[in-house]
Design a protein around this motif. Structure first.
Motif, PDB file in Angstrom:
ATOM      1  N   GLY A  71       0.740  -1.147   0.271  1.00 46.37           N
ATOM      2  CA  GLY A  71      -0.058  -0.033  -0.132  1.00 46.37           C
ATOM      3  C   GLY A  71       0.735   1.299  -0.017  1.00 46.37           C
ATOM      4  O   GLY A  71       0.326   2.646   0.279  1.00 46.37           O
ATOM      5  N   LEU A  72       2.011   1.069  -0.336  1.00 48.38           N
ATOM      6  CA  LEU A  72       2.963   2.380  -0.519  1.00 48.38           C
ATOM      7  C   LEU A  72       2.629   3.319  -1.610  1.00 48.38           C
ATOM      8  O   LEU A  72       2.822   2.491  -2.780  1.00 48.38           O
ATOM      9  N   ALA A  73       2.939   4.396  -1.550  1.00 53.17           N
ATOM     10  CA  ALA A  73       2.742   5.176  -2.992  1.00 53.17           C
ATOM     11  C   ALA A  73       4.265   5.261  -3.180  1.00 53.17           C
ATOM     12  O   ALA A  73       5.345   5.583  -2.987  1.00 53.17           O
ATOM     13  N   LEU A  74       4.506   4.947  -4.733  1.00 54.65           N
ATOM     14  CA  LEU A  74       5.747   4.658  -5.263  1.00 54.65           C
ATOM     15  C   LEU A  74       6.028   5.628  -6.323  1.00 54.65           C
ATOM     16  O   LEU A  74       5.042   6.125  -7.222  1.00 54.65           O
ATOM     17  N   ALA A  75       7.092   6.437  -6.136  1.00 54.39           N
ATOM     18  CA  ALA A  75       7.573   7.333  -7.278  1.00 54.39           C
ATOM     19  C   ALA A  75       8.856   6.844  -7.889  1.00 54.39           C
ATOM     20  O   ALA A  75       9.687   6.373  -7.461  1.00 54.39           O
ATOM     21  N   TYR A  76       9.046   7.125  -9.422  1.00 52.11           N
ATOM     22  CA  TYR A  76       9.871   6.782 -10.007  1.00 52.11           C
ATOM     23  C   TYR A  76      11.229   7.400  -9.705  1.00 52.11           C
ATOM     24  O   TYR A  76      11.244   8.572  -9.599  1.00 52.11           O
ATOM     25  N   LEU A  77      12.243   6.580  -9.832  1.00 51.41           N
ATOM     26  CA  LEU A  77      13.678   7.135  -9.391  1.00 51.41           C
ATOM     27  C   LEU A  77      14.601   7.218 -10.488  1.00 51.41           C
ATOM     28  O   LEU A  77      14.987   8.074 -11.111  1.00 51.41           O
ATOM     29  N   HIS A  78      14.627   5.959 -11.208  1.00 51.55           N
ATOM     30  CA  HIS A  78      16.186   5.717 -12.083  1.00 51.55           C
ATOM     31  C   HIS A  78      15.882   4.367 -12.375  1.00 51.55           C
ATOM     32  O   HIS A  78      15.532   3.344 -12.033  1.00 51.55           O
ATOM     33  N   ALA A  79      16.508   3.922 -13.582  1.00 51.60           N
ATOM     34  CA  ALA A  79      16.628   2.598 -14.181  1.00 51.60           C
ATOM     35  C   ALA A  79      18.359   2.299 -14.082  1.00 51.60           C
ATOM     36  O   ALA A  79      19.208   3.260 -14.853  1.00 51.60           O
ATOM     37  N   ALA A  80      18.733   1.409 -13.626  1.00 52.07           N
ATOM     38  CA  ALA A  80      20.068   0.586 -13.985  1.00 52.07           C
ATOM     39  C   ALA A  80      20.397  -0.506 -14.612  1.00 52.07           C
ATOM     40  O   ALA A  80      19.465  -1.449 -14.391  1.00 52.07           O
ATOM     41  N   ASP A  81      21.083  -0.648 -15.558  1.00 57.86           N
ATOM     42  CA  ASP A  81      21.504  -1.590 -16.238  1.00 57.86           C
ATOM     43  C   ASP A  81      22.924  -2.734 -15.432  1.00 57.86           C
ATOM     44  O   ASP A  81      23.512  -2.017 -14.931  1.00 57.86           O
ATOM     45  N   PHE A  82      22.806  -3.652 -15.746  1.00 59.15           N
ATOM     46  CA  PHE A  82      23.573  -4.780 -15.168  1.00 59.15           C
ATOM     47  C   PHE A  82      23.543  -6.029 -16.055  1.00 59.15           C
ATOM     48  O   PHE A  82      22.629  -6.275 -16.769  1.00 59.15           O
ATOM     49  N   THR A  83      24.525  -7.131 -15.682  1.00 61.26           N
ATOM     50  CA  THR A  83      24.601  -8.417 -16.281  1.00 61.26           C
ATOM     51  C   THR A  83      23.953  -9.283 -15.173  1.00 61.26           C
ATOM     52  O   THR A  83      24.578  -9.298 -14.003  1.00 61.26           O
TER      53      THR A  83
END
Length: 141
Positions: free
Chosen positions: A76-88
């Protein structure tokens, strides 16, 4: 507003094979919730933000919220977009984690199901985390 359909399409066009969602949960004191991977798991003993693989066609925010609930019991938490990160990833394929933020009061109960420990860490005093998690957490500053 972020167009996640476009971000997912772009990730696929860039050869990203796996999509994940994750949540940086902060408490009232500004600490970050980290969960520790079980010793027998891939990268066992390392700390990370709660998260995991998206289901086919799942919106990144929905997947992040689902993974957060499954791994910590927080709902039930409000989520706000932060960032996208790539990895293997563990299979050697390129992966992208879409990270969101959420807030809870100090002392919020955490119920682990997939990890062997959790801790609340200050952003300037993080334990051993992977490169992509460090990249995500650096966006908080």
């Amino acid at each position: 507003m972020t167009d996640f359909r476009e971000l997912v399409r772009q990730a696929r066009d860039e050869g990203i094979a796996e999509l994940l969602g994750g949540v940086v949960v902060r408490d009232g004191s500004g600490r970050i919730l980290l969960v520790r991977r079980s010793p027998e798991d891939y990268l066992g003993g390392w700390w990370e933000i709660p998260g995991g693989s998206l289901e086919p066609g799942e919106h990144p925010r929905d997947g992040a919220a689902r993974e957060l609930a499954e791994e910590t019991g927080l709902t039930g938490l409000a989520l706000a977009y932060l960032h996208a990160a790539d990895f293997t990833g563990r299979t050697g394929l390129r992966a992208r984690q879409f990270a969101f933020t959420a807030a809870v009061p100090d002392g919020a109960p955490v119920t682990l199901t997939e990890h062997d420990a959790h801790r609340w860490a200050r952003p300037d005093d993080l334990p051993e985390v992977s490169g992509h998690h460090r990249e995500i957490l650096a966006r908080l500053r």
